[in-house]
Enzyme design. Structure first.
Site, PDB file in Angstrom:
ATOM      1  N   VAL A  68       0.810  -1.230   0.000  1.00 14.91           N
ATOM      2  CA  VAL A  68       0.000   0.000   0.000  1.00 14.91           C
ATOM      3  C   VAL A  68       0.842   1.279   0.000  1.00 14.91           C
ATOM      4  O   VAL A  68       0.284   2.376  -0.045  1.00 14.91           O
ATOM      5  CB  VAL A  68      -1.035   0.042   1.155  1.00 14.91           C
ATOM      6  CG1 VAL A  68      -2.023  -1.099   1.067  1.00 14.91           C
ATOM      7  CG2 VAL A  68      -0.352   0.094   2.512  1.00 14.91           C
ATOM      8  N   ASN A  94      -6.912  -1.344   6.177  1.00 18.33           N
ATOM      9  CA  ASN A  94      -6.422  -1.812   7.481  1.00 18.33           C
ATOM     10  C   ASN A  94      -4.901  -1.878   7.564  1.00 18.33           C
ATOM     11  O   ASN A  94      -4.341  -1.763   8.649  1.00 18.33           O
ATOM     12  CB  ASN A  94      -7.042  -3.200   7.739  1.00 18.33           C
ATOM     13  CG  ASN A  94      -6.284  -3.977   8.791  1.00 18.33           C
ATOM     14  OD1 ASN A  94      -6.446  -3.742   9.987  1.00 18.33           O
ATOM     15  ND2 ASN A  94      -5.422  -4.895   8.345  1.00 18.33           N
ATOM     16  N   TYR A 167       3.421   6.909  14.255  1.00 14.99           N
ATOM     17  CA  TYR A 167       2.219   6.084  14.412  1.00 14.99           C
ATOM     18  C   TYR A 167       1.063   6.932  14.949  1.00 14.99           C
ATOM     19  O   TYR A 167      -0.030   6.953  14.378  1.00 14.99           O
ATOM     20  CB  TYR A 167       2.513   4.918  15.359  1.00 14.99           C
ATOM     21  CG  TYR A 167       1.414   3.880  15.401  1.00 14.99           C
ATOM     22  CD1 TYR A 167       1.331   2.894  14.418  1.00 14.99           C
ATOM     23  CD2 TYR A 167       0.448   3.874  16.400  1.00 14.99           C
ATOM     24  CE1 TYR A 167       0.327   1.938  14.443  1.00 14.99           C
ATOM     25  CE2 TYR A 167      -0.558   2.927  16.436  1.00 14.99           C
ATOM     26  CZ  TYR A 167      -0.609   1.957  15.454  1.00 14.99           C
ATOM     27  OH  TYR A 167      -1.605   1.009  15.473  1.00 14.99           O
ATOM     28  N   ALA A 169       0.691  10.124  14.958  1.00 14.25           N
ATOM     29  CA  ALA A 169       0.320  11.201  14.019  1.00 14.25           C
ATOM     30  C   ALA A 169      -0.516  10.653  12.864  1.00 14.25           C
ATOM     31  O   ALA A 169      -1.536  11.248  12.476  1.00 14.25           O
ATOM     32  CB  ALA A 169       1.580  11.885  13.487  1.00 14.25           C
TER      33      ALA A 169
HETATM   34  N1  LIG Z   1      -2.645  -4.781  17.179  1.00  9.37           N
HETATM   35  C1  LIG Z   1      -2.982  -3.689  17.818  1.00  9.37           C
HETATM   36  O1  LIG Z   1      -2.870  -3.611  19.038  1.00  9.37           O
HETATM   37  C2  LIG Z   1      -3.504  -2.500  17.059  1.00  9.37           C
HETATM   38  C3  LIG Z   1      -4.024  -1.428  17.777  1.00  9.37           C
HETATM   39  C4  LIG Z   1      -4.527  -0.327  17.099  1.00  9.37           C
HETATM   40  C5  LIG Z   1      -4.512  -0.312  15.721  1.00  9.37           C
HETATM   41  N2  LIG Z   1      -3.993  -1.363  15.031  1.00  9.37           N
HETATM   42  C6  LIG Z   1      -3.971  -1.277  13.574  1.00  9.37           C
HETATM   43  O2  LIG Z   1      -4.535  -2.420  12.992  1.00  9.37           O
HETATM   44  C7  LIG Z   1      -4.013  -2.581  11.673  1.00  9.37           C
HETATM   45  C8  LIG Z   1      -3.589  -4.024  11.490  1.00  9.37           C
HETATM   46  O3  LIG Z   1      -2.488  -4.308  12.328  1.00  9.37           O
HETATM   47  P1  LIG Z   1      -2.311  -5.684  13.111  1.00  9.37           P
HETATM   48  O4  LIG Z   1      -2.184  -5.344  14.543  1.00  9.37           O
HETATM   49  O5  LIG Z   1      -3.317  -6.656  12.659  1.00  9.37           O
HETATM   50  O6  LIG Z   1      -0.839  -6.077  12.633  1.00  9.37           O
HETATM   51  P2  LIG Z   1      -0.258  -7.329  11.842  1.00  9.37           P
HETATM   52  O7  LIG Z   1       1.194  -7.007  11.676  1.00  9.37           O
HETATM   53  O8  LIG Z   1      -0.636  -8.609  12.515  1.00  9.37           O
HETATM   54  O9  LIG Z   1      -0.980  -7.254  10.436  1.00  9.37           O
HETATM   55  C9  LIG Z   1      -0.699  -6.237   9.524  1.00  9.37           C
HETATM   56  C10 LIG Z   1      -0.722  -6.782   8.097  1.00  9.37           C
HETATM   57  O10 LIG Z   1      -0.457  -5.697   7.222  1.00  9.37           O
HETATM   58  C11 LIG Z   1       0.475  -6.124   6.262  1.00  9.37           C
HETATM   59  N3  LIG Z   1       1.230  -4.989   5.749  1.00  9.37           N
HETATM   60  C12 LIG Z   1       2.235  -4.313   6.349  1.00  9.37           C
HETATM   61  N4  LIG Z   1       2.710  -3.375   5.533  1.00  9.37           N
HETATM   62  C13 LIG Z   1       1.984  -3.448   4.390  1.00  9.37           C
HETATM   63  C14 LIG Z   1       2.026  -2.754   3.161  1.00  9.37           C
HETATM   64  N5  LIG Z   1       2.920  -1.793   2.938  1.00  9.37           N
HETATM   65  N6  LIG Z   1       1.132  -3.084   2.209  1.00  9.37           N
HETATM   66  C15 LIG Z   1       0.234  -4.082   2.414  1.00  9.37           C
HETATM   67  N7  LIG Z   1       0.179  -4.796   3.544  1.00  9.37           N
HETATM   68  C16 LIG Z   1       1.043  -4.484   4.520  1.00  9.37           C
HETATM   69  C17 LIG Z   1       1.363  -7.126   6.977  1.00  9.37           C
HETATM   70  O11 LIG Z   1       2.037  -7.989   6.060  1.00  9.37           O
HETATM   71  C18 LIG Z   1       0.356  -7.846   7.857  1.00  9.37           C
HETATM   72  O12 LIG Z   1      -0.199  -8.964   7.199  1.00  9.37           O
HETATM   73  C19 LIG Z   1      -2.884  -1.572  11.541  1.00  9.37           C
HETATM   74  O13 LIG Z   1      -3.335  -0.443  10.828  1.00  9.37           O
HETATM   75  C20 LIG Z   1      -2.580  -1.216  12.982  1.00  9.37           C
HETATM   76  O14 LIG Z   1      -2.005   0.058  13.103  1.00  9.37           O
HETATM   77  C21 LIG Z   1      -3.485  -2.450  15.671  1.00  9.37           C
END
Ligand SMILES: NC(=O)c1ccc[n+]([C@@H]2O[C@H](COP(=O)([O-])OP(=O)(O)OC[C@H]3O[C@@H](n4cnc5c(N)ncnc54)[C@H](O)[C@@H]3O)[C@@H](O)[C@H]2O)c1
Length: 262
Positions: A68, A94, A167, A169
């Site tokens: 992305v 996401n 993050y 921001a």
């Molecule tokens: N886990 C938490 O505590 C938490 C809290 C708040 C927000 N989030 C948000 O949830 C979302 C998902 O994160 P997660 O916790 O499931 O993490 P995760 O690392 O388990 O999953 C993230 C996925 O995104 C993919 N990814 C990373 N960079 C990418 C790119 N450039 N293009 C396409 N895909 C890409 C990774 O390969 C992975 O499969 C994120 O936006 C994260 O900021 C997570």
């Protein structure tokens, strides 16, 4: 009747970052609700495993490798999905990455933030989300229906000692991006909403949150006293993608075990 509220039979959905964590949980629940789900991620192997898992439960899944931070690639993939299926009903932006530890650690302090890391996190967490919504919006406007969902964070709603500057921001920016797009898209019957998770047990930051001592530290900030499992996102993300949320737009909903109420 209750089933109809959450029924996505015949609909087409796309989820970025769908190979792991919250994106995988999202893809699973949308497929369970009957949608054909296109899983998008940089992790080709993870995508295959996710597709198999969904298909083994009787769901309809497709995959495409997508980074992305590549704007042109996002536009090509989203246009291709809409063209092949003749519709695009729900898109969940996401995919996101950590920006390292927060200011409590020396390398997370403001003077230590490296330009390259700042730029990379902005490219994925902000521009990646914007262009995903932008590409999908073009089709949904024409279609005069659709659901756009962006993954923010409680770290975008308040300061967060455990999360890096870029993050917090980018997540705050996503919250206002959601409001802005929701206003433009309202006359087109396209709902735009955000989700602000608290700590979930995923692979973000190389799975740091899965380490027992880190999990315990995050848990101590949560009124419910624990971190969440990705499964626990499913109800909210399905709500925001399904007919049940027909009068909801422009909002970002915390799913945080009570953090934002403190
Ligand atoms: N886990 C938490 O505590 C938490 C809290 C708040 C927000 N989030 C948000 O949830 C979302 C998902 O994160 P997660 O916790 O499931 O993490 P995760 O690392 O388990 O999953 C993230 C996925 O995104 C993919 N990814 C990373 N960079 C990418 C790119 N450039 N293009 C396409 N895909 C890409 C990774 O390969 C992975 O499969 C994120 O936006 C994260 O900021 C997570």
């Amino acid at each position: 009747m209750i089933k109809d509220l959450f029924d996505m039979q015949g609909q087409v959905a796309a989820v970025t970052g769908a190979a792991s964590g919250l994106g995988l949980a999202t893809a699973e629940v949308l497929a369970r609700s009957g949608a054909r789900v296109v899983l998008l991620d940089v992790d080709a192997r993870g995508l295959q495993a996710a597709k198999q898992a969904i298909e083994s439960e009787g769901g309809l899944a497709e995959t495409a490798v997508l980074d992305v931070s590549d704007r042109a690639a996002i536009r090509t993939v989203i246009d291709d999905i809409a063209l092949r299926h003749g519709r695009l009903d729900a898109v969940v932006a996401n995919a996101g990455v950590s920006a390292g530890p927060g200011y409590r650690t020396e390398i997370g302090q403001i003077n230590a933030v490296q330009d390259e890391q700042w730029d990379r996190v902005l490219a994925i967490n902000l521009s990646g989300v914007f262009v995903t919504l932008q590409a999908a919006a073009a089709h949904m406007k024409k279609q005069r229906s659709g659901r756009l969902v962006a993954m923010a964070s409680v770290a975008g709603l308040k300061s967060e000692v455990m999360c890096g500057y870029a993050y917090t921001a980018t997540k705050a920016a996503v919250v206002n991006l959601v409001r802005q797009a929701a206003m433009e898209m309202a006359p087109y019957n396209v709902m735009v909403n955000g989700i602000a998770p608290g700590p979930f047990r995923t692979h973000i930051a190389n799975g740091r949150i899965r380490q027992p001592e880190v999990a315990a530290e995050f848990a101590s900030m949560v009124p419910l006293g624990r971190i969440a499992q990705p499964e626990e996102l499913k109800g909210l993300v399905l709500l925001l993608c399904s007919p049940a949320s027909s009068f909801m737009t422009g909002t970002t909903i915390p799913i945080d075990g009570g953090i934002m109420a403190k």
